[in-house]
Write an enzyme that holds these catalytic residues in place. Sequence first.
Site, short mmCIF file in Angstrom:
data_model
loop_
_atom_site.label_atom_id
_atom_site.label_comp_id
_atom_site.label_asym_id
_atom_site.label_seq_id
_atom_site.Cartn_x
_atom_site.Cartn_y
_atom_site.Cartn_z
N TYR A 119 0.82 -1.21 0.00
CA TYR A 119 0.00 0.00 0.00
C TYR A 119 0.86 1.27 0.00
O TYR A 119 0.35 2.36 0.25
CB TYR A 119 -0.92 0.02 1.23
CG TYR A 119 -2.06 -0.97 1.17
CD1 TYR A 119 -2.23 -1.83 0.08
CD2 TYR A 119 -2.98 -1.06 2.20
CE1 TYR A 119 -3.28 -2.74 0.04
CE2 TYR A 119 -4.03 -1.97 2.16
CZ TYR A 119 -4.17 -2.81 1.08
OH TYR A 119 -5.22 -3.71 1.03
N LYS A 166 4.09 -14.41 5.07
CA LYS A 166 4.33 -15.32 3.94
C LYS A 166 5.83 -15.30 3.61
O LYS A 166 6.25 -15.18 2.46
CB LYS A 166 3.50 -14.87 2.74
CG LYS A 166 3.39 -15.90 1.61
CD LYS A 166 2.66 -17.16 2.03
CE LYS A 166 2.53 -18.11 0.82
NZ LYS A 166 2.06 -19.44 1.23
N ASP A 198 -1.67 -17.91 4.60
CA ASP A 198 -2.66 -18.74 3.94
C ASP A 198 -3.14 -19.87 4.86
O ASP A 198 -4.33 -20.20 4.90
CB ASP A 198 -2.15 -19.28 2.60
CG ASP A 198 -0.75 -19.86 2.68
OD1 ASP A 198 -0.09 -19.70 3.73
OD2 ASP A 198 -0.30 -20.47 1.70
N ASP A 222 -5.37 -6.38 6.24
CA ASP A 222 -6.59 -5.93 5.59
C ASP A 222 -7.46 -7.12 5.20
O ASP A 222 -8.65 -7.19 5.52
CB ASP A 222 -6.22 -5.10 4.36
CG ASP A 222 -7.37 -4.26 3.85
OD1 ASP A 222 -8.47 -4.31 4.43
OD2 ASP A 222 -7.17 -3.54 2.86
N ASP A 226 -10.94 -8.85 7.27
CA ASP A 226 -12.22 -8.95 6.56
C ASP A 226 -12.73 -10.39 6.54
O ASP A 226 -13.94 -10.63 6.63
CB ASP A 226 -12.06 -8.43 5.12
CG ASP A 226 -12.19 -6.92 5.02
OD1 ASP A 226 -12.07 -6.26 6.07
OD2 ASP A 226 -12.42 -6.41 3.91
#
Length: 325
Positions: A119, A166, A198, A222, A226
């Site tokens: 971002y 990751k 993951d 983020d 969610d």
Amino acid sequence: MTEEIAVIPGDGIGQEVTPAAIEVLETVGKFEFVEAEAGDRVKDETGEALPEETYELAASADATLFGAAGETAADVILPLREAVGSFVNVRPARAYPGVDALRPETDLVFLRENTEGVYSGHENRLSEDLSTLTRVVTSSASERLAEFACEYVSDGEYDGFTVAHKANVMRETDGRFREDVLRVADERGVHADEELMDAFATHVCLDPEQFEVIVCPNLAGDVLSDLAAGLVGGLGLLPSANIGEDNALFEPVHGTAPDIAGEGVANPTAAILSAAMLLDHLGYAEESARVDEAITSVLEEGPRTADLGGEASTEDVTSAVVERL
């Protein structure tokens, strides 16, 4: 001295849930509210999604309450987070009694790095066929997030935190993030375990009780928060806080919900819980707890908005919370 709170309702249901949060704040304390504009409508009118005066207000206020932005979200919220010096995004995801949650045992807090990662805005379209995105990870930002996480779990009497990353693929960027966060935790004597992001996405759905506080890079925080919203009953229940050294911005995680905007049926819960986080940040711990107890009571007993299976309006829910306060 009366604290000054910048109020930026933004677009869509932000215009409806932000006044609900203000009504709750006015019920428990005395604040000076200063409203400013940002978002799609402002850009259509002025050419700027985030006017300079709005940015400056957020930077100078004691705290900011933000609603939502539509197509211009990235042009609004990222600079606003910069205005308050935010380096961590705190996102609780908790199931409430009375709410039809997929995993009613869920009680999580995501601590998301808030300044870099993918971002950071370093994107380029190099040809008709090729676009690139540069991911930025620094030790200074990772360590600052880790220090905050250590303080957070110690103050909240948590057992420790989980680092979701990751690093097995993004060895230099997530590898640096992982190393720095785990090292700071070790130096501070705070227990920290780790999960590949993951794998975490699977494990949190199957057994959310094994996690409490999750420390994540920007994009992972983020997405994973969610995902957690789906476990507790939807985005309408998730508040958030963008915390800086001396300032902070509070916002519901949900967007503008254009399909219901203007109908008066938006769920104000996330905005009201964001206001509770604002109160706690400003040192009003007792008032924050009262708001949390009131919204918990309303969620359990009703009234509820349509997204939670009820028929109540935004005003109905807000009035019920205020009545309990």
